[in-house]
Design a protein around this motif. Sequence first.
Motif, mmCIF file in Angstrom:
data_model
loop_
_atom_site.group_PDB
_atom_site.id
_atom_site.type_symbol
_atom_site.label_atom_id
_atom_site.label_comp_id
_atom_site.label_asym_id
_atom_site.label_seq_id
_atom_site.Cartn_x
_atom_site.Cartn_y
_atom_site.Cartn_z
ATOM 1 N N ILE A 69 40.249 41.008 35.116
ATOM 2 C CA ILE A 69 41.873 40.179 34.749
ATOM 3 C C ILE A 69 41.758 40.155 33.486
ATOM 4 C CG2 ILE A 69 43.298 38.357 34.436
ATOM 5 C CD1 ILE A 69 43.453 38.623 37.761
ATOM 6 N N GLN A 80 45.635 48.727 35.371
ATOM 7 C CA GLN A 80 45.421 47.157 36.469
ATOM 8 C C GLN A 80 46.658 47.151 36.936
ATOM 9 O OE1 GLN A 80 44.323 47.147 33.723
ATOM 10 N NE2 GLN A 80 45.139 44.778 33.179
ATOM 11 N N MET A 81 48.069 47.409 36.086
ATOM 12 C CA MET A 81 48.891 46.089 37.066
ATOM 13 C C MET A 81 49.642 46.635 37.730
ATOM 14 S SD MET A 81 49.329 44.221 34.219
ATOM 15 C CE MET A 81 50.004 43.725 35.356
ATOM 16 N N ARG A 84 47.262 44.847 40.101
ATOM 17 C CA ARG A 84 46.747 43.226 39.603
ATOM 18 C C ARG A 84 46.726 41.706 40.475
ATOM 19 N NH1 ARG A 84 46.947 40.672 33.952
ATOM 20 N NH2 ARG A 84 46.910 38.284 33.475
ATOM 21 N N SER A 165 51.028 35.049 34.588
ATOM 22 C CA SER A 165 51.147 36.562 35.583
ATOM 23 C C SER A 165 52.530 36.264 35.271
ATOM 24 C CB SER A 165 50.047 37.239 36.519
ATOM 25 O OG SER A 165 50.422 37.863 37.103
#
Length: 415
Positions: A69, A80-81, A84, A165
């Motif tokens: 990450i 990668q979101m 994630r 996040s």
Amino acid sequence: MANRENFVAPKRYNTIAIALIAIGILSTITLYITAGSKDDPHQQARFWGSLLQNSVYFLLVVNAAMFFICATTLAWGGWQMAFRRVPEAISACVPVVGVIAGAILLSICFSSNHEIYHWTDSAHVAHDPTLDHKKGFLNKGFFATVTVLTIVLWSLLGWKMRKLSRSLDENPIPTVEGRKKYMWNNTIWAALFMIVFALTVMSSIPWLWLMSIDAHWYSTMYSWYTFASTFVAGMALIALFVVFLKNNGYLEHTNTEHLHDIGKFMFAFSIFWTYLWFSQFMLIWYANIPEETVYFKPRAQGEFSGVFWLMFIINFIAPILILMSRDSKRNYAVISIMAVLILFGHWLDFFQMVFPSPMTDPKTGVTHVPNILYDLGIALGFVGVIMFATGRALSKAPLVAKNHPFMKESLIHHT
């Protein structure tokens, strides 16, 4: 999408996780009765060596998810979101596994048994010039301080990254300036984690926790070797959870393009691990210096040679033959099988890193390979803990970070 935005662990999932934990506890108790409770320090080392190998391996593997990450955050990558939240959930296991590993490491360090860490025996150190020379680094106080500080920092910085996040889930940022500030804040915290990671996993921690088992041996590549082993295993673990969620109707925006890139990481770092494995082995073997070759003698030519070469086949030959093609990295079944193989192969790597020294009888000098079924049972217990903790973490937040500034980049990702 609304119905599949939040993960709900199937009953069977939790049942399997609890069953695996039960197997791990039973294996630990059985191994303690058959070895750990004995008066012979050599037999006791058999028990503690298994706990050491499994706890350190799985701690480094789940912590590799947060490294992934933070590395992609520093690169300002967005591909990668879509998935994630998977490595975020895996990294939530760090405090849990970290407490277990920390307790085991400190118990070994401060116990009266010196079969695993010879440098904990002050009387022995006083008569050993090599260990006496290293006592500024290899001592109980330094070991305990660095171990506790490392696990705490991994846990806190990982928690901060997950908090950042999830802060957008209910509070999307409406302005461009606000998004820039958010990304800058993410970058700062990711950089702090990477600094700690560099000072621990990529340098000091493998020396303390693992290489000091063979305290007379030297290798400047050991920490990078350990990092490569656990990072590729971490990517394999991410792949397994992504495939599992996709098969259960989650991660709508994750597709074969994303799986392909995860497969690339698994393939690339298998090759990188092999490069480090060969470089370390070849240079030491070619130089033929007794202080260095003593590490590889029982592994490459002795009782552990079967394990040594088997893990090489699993960790290099299998990935390069199977994951080379584009199609294989886009196939759920192939990726899943290779992920399990990689996790097992690097678990074997840690097995042969830990056991040859403790399994050498100090009276006879004979080395033997312990019954690996006990160790596999304990490993399954850790797998159950990771499954349970990751499942809980996945259920606490939406599976898609839909308000992240880079989410669009992931939606249109094409490799």
